[in-house]
Design an enzyme around this catalytic site. Structure first.
Site, short mmCIF file in Angstrom:
data_model
loop_
_atom_site.label_atom_id
_atom_site.label_comp_id
_atom_site.label_asym_id
_atom_site.label_seq_id
_atom_site.Cartn_x
_atom_site.Cartn_y
_atom_site.Cartn_z
N HIS A 59 26.91 54.82 3.92
CA HIS A 59 25.86 54.78 4.79
C HIS A 59 26.05 53.79 5.77
CE1 HIS A 59 25.74 51.27 2.32
NE2 HIS A 59 25.00 50.68 3.31
N ASP A 98 24.47 50.68 8.34
CA ASP A 98 23.30 49.84 8.27
C ASP A 98 22.43 50.15 9.55
OD1 ASP A 98 24.23 48.92 5.95
OD2 ASP A 98 25.05 47.13 6.95
N HIS A 105 30.36 52.60 5.29
CA HIS A 105 30.72 51.75 4.34
C HIS A 105 30.23 52.26 2.95
CE1 HIS A 105 27.29 49.79 6.13
NE2 HIS A 105 27.30 48.77 4.94
N ARG A 112 30.11 42.72 -9.80
CA ARG A 112 30.30 42.43 -8.47
C ARG A 112 28.97 42.19 -7.75
NH1 ARG A 112 30.33 45.29 -3.56
NH2 ARG A 112 31.44 44.03 -1.96
C1 J5X Z 1 15.98 46.52 6.83
C2 J5X Z 1 16.46 47.28 6.01
C3 J5X Z 1 17.83 48.28 6.04
C4 J5X Z 1 18.12 48.78 4.70
C5 J5X Z 1 16.48 49.45 4.69
C6 J5X Z 1 15.82 47.92 4.91
C7 J5X Z 1 15.66 47.14 3.87
C8 J5X Z 1 16.85 47.52 2.91
C9 J5X Z 1 18.31 47.81 3.77
C10 J5X Z 1 19.16 48.74 2.53
C11 J5X Z 1 20.19 47.70 1.86
C12 J5X Z 1 21.14 48.71 1.21
C13 J5X Z 1 21.62 49.76 1.82
C14 J5X Z 1 20.63 50.15 2.39
C15 J5X Z 1 20.98 51.67 3.41
C16 J5X Z 1 19.42 50.67 1.69
O1 J5X Z 1 19.34 51.36 1.21
O2 J5X Z 1 18.52 49.56 1.95
C17 J5X Z 1 20.11 49.35 3.73
C18 J5X Z 1 18.92 49.93 4.65
C19 J5X Z 1 19.57 50.37 6.04
O3 J5X Z 1 20.28 49.68 6.54
O4 J5X Z 1 19.14 51.34 6.48
O1 AKG Z 2 27.98 45.47 -1.62
C1 AKG Z 2 28.44 45.60 -0.79
O2 AKG Z 2 29.75 45.17 -0.34
C2 AKG Z 2 27.87 46.55 0.41
C3 AKG Z 2 26.32 46.21 0.35
C4 AKG Z 2 25.67 46.99 1.53
O3 AKG Z 2 26.26 47.81 2.39
C5 AKG Z 2 24.31 46.94 1.97
O4 AKG Z 2 23.67 46.17 1.16
O5 AKG Z 2 23.84 47.29 2.86
FE FE2 Z 3 25.30 48.49 4.04
#
Ligand code: J5X
Ligand code: AKG
Ligand code: FE2
Length: 358
Positions: A232, A234, A289, A299
């Site tokens: 994905h 961010d 990533h 981890r």
């Molecule tokens: C502020 C954010 C950014 C979110 C959504 C929301 C709360 C949680 C974040 C994450 C964290 C984990 C990867 C991701 C891809 C996910 O599934 O939840 C992120 C997502 C994004 O970066 O789109």
């Molecule tokens: O665990 C990791 O190294 C990546 C986590 C991540 O990409 C995220 O929380 O958006």
């Molecule tokens: Fe991420």
């Protein structure tokens, strides 16, 4: 009243059952629902970059006089870099790692007391992007925005105040660091405070908001066939990531494939997010990533997800758009973008792209 992150997904419920997580610790074989192939993710079998190529994202010393240019270059070529001498106290990094470890060690029933609801933003659960994939990810997460007090009280009836304090200090340090990094990278493009009215350095960072994502990737019986966190980008301006000393984070480059980001003790990983890509009119890459898992070592990672307050519209900095072209993207708020992403996932950026009339 601008929307706050807490409200972002109110009208966008997603049902992700948290209650059927496997007992990660007792499985000796990977269940089919956790076994990934290239059918589940087209990049799954993309070649790993040969380890001897030795190429990975740069490690940049923030005290180096040329740091701004190095950061700018990393944002353009990788969309990610690591930083040393970032000024965040080591005890605080150890503190947030300890908190994360103790949270995920709690019995599942306790963690579920703070489960994220279908319309909620904060709490315990599987990654939000899980709904876009057929297979399950080998991980659990905890999202925090605003005060974690209510959730933490449920998790740790006695110790919650100490843990709230760590989160508060960590967020404060991350805020400062994120804004510093944003300006270093923008300065490298010749963009200054006059070019972005909403984000002046001297303002008290009142224009920003953030979330913390704690991630746990338990040891896995068959790591090569499992996925910790699927690929994905961010949806942020910048993400600052702390990883414990177990490798697992990989970044994708079209020309190199998957490249592992080795843990460097005391350093932090920085990702360019989609909003920074938009702001830079596409000059900075939002990095794809993922996280892989490990057979022997659990981890942990902590992502500080940073973006603008919900009433601020992000659009390409005019200085970075050539006079005879239209900006690559139309303007969006963080809230709008998160909702687009929640519906369209990796098509979100292309949905706000301006189409060139010619
Ligand atoms: C502020 C954010 C950014 C979110 C959504 C929301 C709360 C949680 C974040 C994450 C964290 C984990 C990867 C991701 C891809 C996910 O599934 O939840 C992120 C997502 C994004 O970066 O789109
Ligand atoms: O665990 C990791 O190294 C990546 C986590 C991540 O990409 C995220 O929380 O958006
Ligand atoms: Fe991420």
């Amino acid at each position: 009243m601008p929307t706050v992150l807490t409200d972002v997904f109110r009208g966008h419920p997603i049902h992700l059952p948290h209650t059927h997580q496997p007992d990660f610790t007792s499985l000796s074989e990977l269940p089919d629902s956790y076994t990934w192939t290239s059918k589940d993710d087209p990049l799954f079998t993309a070649p790993p970059s040969p380890p001897d190529a030795g190429e990975s994202i740069p490690l940049i010393d923030l005290n180096h006089p040329d740091a701004a240019n190095q950061i700018g270059r990393a944002c353009r070529t990788w969309g990610a870099f690591q930083i040393a001498n970032h000024g965040v106290p080591l005890e605080l990094l150890q503190g947030i790692e300890f908190l994360t470890g103790s949270l995920f060690q709690l019995p599942v029933q306790r963690k579920l007391k703070a489960a994220r609801s279908d319309t909620g933003f904060s709490g315990y659960g599987v990654a939000r992007i899980s709904s876009f994939f057929n297979k399950k990810m080998w991980s659990e997460g905890f999202t925090i925005t605003g005060s974690p007090l209510n959730d933490f009280r449920k998790l740790w009836p006695q110790l919650h105040l100490n843990y709230c304090d760590i989160v508060e200090q960590y967020e404060e340090q991350m805020q400062k660091l994120a804004s510093k990094l944003m300006w270093l990278s923008l300065n490298s493009l010749g963009v200054t405070e006059e070019d972005i009215k909403w984000a002046t350095v001297s303002s008290d960072l009142n224009w920003a908001q953030s979330a913390l994502q704690l991630n746990h990737y338990p040891v896995c019986p068959e790591p090569d066939r499992a996925m910790g966190l699927a690929p994905h980008t961010d949806s942020t301006l910048l993400t600052i990531l702390y990883q414990n000393n177990t490798a697992g984070l990989q970044v994708f480059r079209d020309d190199l494939g998957w490249v592992t980001v080795p843990p460097v003790p005391g350093s932090l990983v920085v990702n360019v997010g989609d909003l920074f890509h938009i702001l830079s009119n596409g000059l900075f890459k939002s990095v794809i990533h993922r996280a892989r898992v490990n057979q022997t070592r659990p981890r942990l990672s902590v992502a500080f997800l940073w973006g603008p307050r919900s009433d601020i519209k992000i659009s390409p900095v005019p200085k970075l758009v050539s006079p005879d072209e239209s900006p690559l993207y139309r303007s969006v708020t963080w809230t709008e973008y998160l909702r687009t992403k929640a519906t369209h996932f990796n098509k979100a950026l292309s949905m706000i792209r301006n189409h060139r009339e010619k």
